[in-house]
Enzyme design. Structure first.
Site, PDB file in Angstrom:
ATOM      1  CB  THR A  68      -0.890   0.324   1.130  1.00 23.77           C
ATOM      2  OG1 THR A  68       0.084  -0.007   2.388  1.00 23.77           O
ATOM      3  CG2 THR A  68      -2.512  -1.245   1.086  1.00 23.77           C
TER       4      THR A  68
ATOM      5  CG  ASP B 226      -1.854  -3.880  15.275  1.00 25.55           C
ATOM      6  OD1 ASP B 226      -1.059  -3.015  15.378  1.00 25.55           O
ATOM      7  OD2 ASP B 226      -3.058  -3.349  14.587  1.00 25.55           O
TER       8      ASP B 226
ATOM      9  CD  GLU C 158      -2.435  -6.505  11.822  1.00 28.03           C
ATOM     10  OE1 GLU C 158      -1.871  -6.223  10.525  1.00 28.03           O
ATOM     11  OE2 GLU C 158      -1.376  -6.329  12.780  1.00 28.03           O
TER      12      GLU C 158
END
Lengths: 250, 515
Positions: free
Chosen positions: B158, B285, B176
């Site tokens: 991305t 995270d 993930e």
């Protein structure tokens, strides 16, 4: 074709759950990761996602309905499609887990539904702000499907302590105009530079922040907090019986 | 101070790549400043700023892109592998190309893209299925396409690539899904790999001792936001994301290097020069992927070659960019997991903040503090501008088996009833970590920030407003309701003597200029 395959699988869900003794536990783990963020860690309803422990669901009560909802999502709601993100087998395990909950935690409804309906539209004047089907006023949250969307405990709390867990989008907006007038109402929109609200008479307002003295969003409900005192314990049970019965029939 | 005299104060290396009229790389310069030298639009004239043209892509939204502008054209790397070249005067498309992504992609966060890089007559972008593509700048035709990693294993791409000398440098997403992250450098002519830096060391390599057993194999460490480059030290700085699985640290005992670290990589060899791990053994995270910005500071009378980052863990850091030593570490948002950062650079932990079966409520929340949205540094004010999310979450963990290509987060977060997260735009002095001003927002935003020589800071909000702030005070000087939520940063460029501001809003690109 994909849909047909899913439908066939859905029909086989109960068989799947019976065949796989670990389906409920496996489904619980999937639930914690994919569902609990909205439906709560124990599936009793979170901020946005309905309570799933009541054994009755807003989009149908059959296993195939549950499978379809998880797979396809519910258009017009926050429920997304999990097709692709979750394997069909995991969706089946989720169905098995959600089914297992409905036997455990269901709280029986004690009150009289008909008496509750009378209180809702009469003594409580709830229809001045809430809608049920085509009846009432849409200032506060629409209660047409409240019984399917929320647990009995949640509904009780909403009646006696409306500020405890405010429905998102229904905060109180307080605007003080340049000439000192204070206008209070239910949020219809609030951003960094403007506010839109409806006051309790149903009048709509829109303001730019630059044009007023102050505008605040307060995370409290405009709903009166005295229903716990206004109603007897029996009245309250009746009212809750009525609310719990609301399943979307018009 | 005039613009010219300010420019004279800047190091030559900094000026070399900051062509005022164009916007030719993700962060405006390779140091990641996101600062425009243009000053036609300033604190006095900005009130007259008005739309010039709007390009409607026909897509619903999700534009996280930084447009590139040069040669009278604007180049847009959009979502779902769409690319456009637009005429800069009118906004009319010159070409549009699309490569349909594979049907079953395992993505964390949509088919987004953050922009092109350019070298000579070639544009470079990543496609969502984990490829790096070279496009002919005249037609958009694909010149080559190289697979970075297998999307069926959960990899995706991305970030906007970064041009470093004659290399196309890019990162990867997918932590993930039990993947293993890297930073890659490719030959722009051939698309052949020149070097790879693995963000999770392999067996026997330095740092591998920070992973229990074979946990490194699923160790995550994505590199999903564009890094920066210091030509003086010939070092590439890149932020590394969370270890995998995100919230169950039991299966990966140890510090889990180089997850949640900023790494300094030799640009010629891809070898690690130094690292700084902001969050050892992360279980929340808190990727360290936020822009690592190259700035020269004066600290206590001493000239310092610094690297600054607003980390997702809630701390703002100023590092010595030659060594990685922590010079400043200060919270910019509510932090409940650490008392501070010790002299050794490690966080001083507060007990019982890890995710449990029933969950622990921790601040900042899952998205941080400051997450990935683009930041800006103004040499005019000496301030660093970035967004922060003011939120906390209940973090809980779940034992999860690993299946290749499947979501491997080992749990999730939920909000607490009665909590209402908000957002902020912050202006921080990187020499001290002190917040000089802040603008409170009704919600956090992923719109990035632009600073300009006109004494302005531009940014957007999630409700559609593009906003101009006084860079020194934070006062709102201008705003415009675009009608589309913004998750992209603004840019500035000049055409025929006129300065423009441009930003992706909803599914559109909008440009603004003075009358």
């Amino acid at each position: 074709m994909k849909l047909n395959v899913a439908a066939l699988l859905a029909l086989s869900v109960p068989c799947f759950a019976q065949q796989d003794p670990n389906a409920v536990e496996a489904g619980r783990l999937v639930f914690r990761m994919s569902c609990a963020g909205c439906h709560g860690l124990h599936a009793t309803g979170g901020r946005g996602g309905p309570d799933l422990t009541r054994g009755t669901y807003s989009t149908g009560d059959a296993d195939k309905d549950l499978f379809s909802v998880i797979s396809n999502g519910v258009p017009g709601t926050e429920m997304p499609s999990f097709r692709g993100a979750l394997e069909d087998a995991n969706i089946s395990r989720l169905v098995a887990y959600v089914r297992s909950l409905s036997h455990a935690g269901a709280v029986p409804v004690k009150g009289d539904r008909t008496a509750g309906e009378k209180l809702f539209w009469g003594k409580g004047s709830c229809g001045q702000c809430h809608r049920v089907g085509m009846r009432g006023t849409a200032i506060g949250p629409d209660l047409t499907r409240a019984g399917k969307q929320r647990s009995l405990a949640y509904l009780r709390e909403s009646v006696v302590a409306p500020d405890a867990d405010l429905t998102p989008g229904y905060a109180t907006i307080v605007v003080v105009t340049r000439d000192g007038a204070k206008i209070t109402g239910v949020e219809k929109g609030f951003d960094n530079f403007s506010a839109r609200l409806i006051d309790l008479s149903g009048r709509y307002y829109s303001f730019l922040k630059d044009d007023v003295k102050s505008m605040e969003r307060e995370y409290r409900s405009v709903m009166p907090s005295n229903y716990g005192r206004m109603f007897s314990a029996n009245d309250l049970d009746d009212l809750l019986a009525y609310l719990a019965s609301l399943g979307g029939e018009r | 101070m005039t613009r010219l005299s300010l420019a004279l104060l800047l190091p030559a290396a900094m000026l070399a790549q900051s062509g005022a009229a164009d916007w030719k790389t993700y962060g405006q310069n390779s140091q990641g400043w996101r600062y425009s030298d243009l000053n036609q639009i300033d604190t006095k004239s900005v009130s007259k700023l008005a739309p010039r043209w709007i390009f409607q892509s026909g897509m619903a939204g999700g534009f996280e892109t930084t447009p590139l502008v040069f040669n009278g054209q604007m180049f847009i790397a959009g979502p779902s592998n769409n690319s456009w070249a637009l005429d800069l005067l009118t906004g009319k498309p010159l070409w549009h190309v699309k490569k349909t992504p594979p049907a079953r992609l395992n993505l964390c966060c949509g088919e987004v893209n953050r922009g092109f890089a350019v070298l000579g007559d070639r544009l470079f972008r990543v496609n969502i299925e984990g490829t790096l593509v070279a496009l002919d700048i005249r037609t958009g035709a694909t010149l080559w396409e190289t697979q970075l990693a297998d999307y069926k294993k959960g990899y995706s791409a991305t970030a906007a690539p970064l041009i470093v000398k004659n290399l196309v440098v890019t990162g990867i997403a997918g932590a993930e899904f039990g993947t293993r992250g890297f930073v890659d450098a490719y030959n722009p002519e051939t698309g052949k790999l020149v070097w790879r830096f693995n963000t999770v060391p392999g067996e026997g390599e330095p740092g591998s001792e920070t992973w229990s057993g074979e946990s490194w194999k699923l160790g995550g460490g994505s590199t999903w936001i564009t890094g920066t480059y210091d030509p003086g030290l010939n070092l590439i700085y890149w932020g590394v994301g969370n270890p995998g699985p995100d919230m169950d640290g039991d299966v990966r005992r140890g510090d889990n290097l180089y997850s949640c670290s900023v790494v300094a990589i030799d640009a010629d060899t891809g070898k690690l020069k130094w690292y700084y791990q902001a969050t050892p053994h992360d279980v929340h995270d808190w990727d360290a992927i936020s822009d690592p910005v190259v700035v020269d500071l004066t600290m206590q009378g001493r000239a310092v070659k610094a690297l600054i980052q607003a980390n997702r863990n809630g701390f703002f850091y100023t590092l010595d960019r030659a060594t990685g030593k922590v010079l400043v570490a200060k919270t910019y948002t509510k932090v409940t997991w650490a008392k501070g950062i010790g002299a050794d650079g490690r966080p001083i932990l507060i007990p019982n903040q890890e995710p449990t079966e029933e969950g622990n409520f921790v601040c900042p929340g899952l998205g941080g503090g400051h997450n990935w949205s683009a930041t800006a540094y103004s040499p005019q004010t000496g301030l660093y501008y970035f967004h922060s999310s003011e939120d906390c979450h209940l973090f809980y963990k779940t034992k999860q088996g690993f299946t290749e290509g499947q979501w491997y987060q080992a749990s999730n977060v939920e909000g607490r009833a009665g909590d209402h997260g908000t957002g902020r735009l912050l202006a921080v002095d990187p020499a001290t970590g002190e917040t000089k001003w802040r603008f409170d927002m009704v919600s956090s935003t992923s719109a990035g920030v632009l600073a300009t020589a006109g004494g302005l800071v531009f940014s957007g909000d999630g409700q559609g407003y593009l906003i101009a702030f006084d860079a020194r005070t934070g006062k709102v000087l201008w705003k415009f309701q675009t009608g589309g939520g913004m998750v992209a940063p603004p840019i500035s460029y000049a055409l025929e003597g006129k300065q423009y501001i441009a930003i992706a809003a909803g599914g559109s690109i909008m440009t603004f200029a003075l009358p």
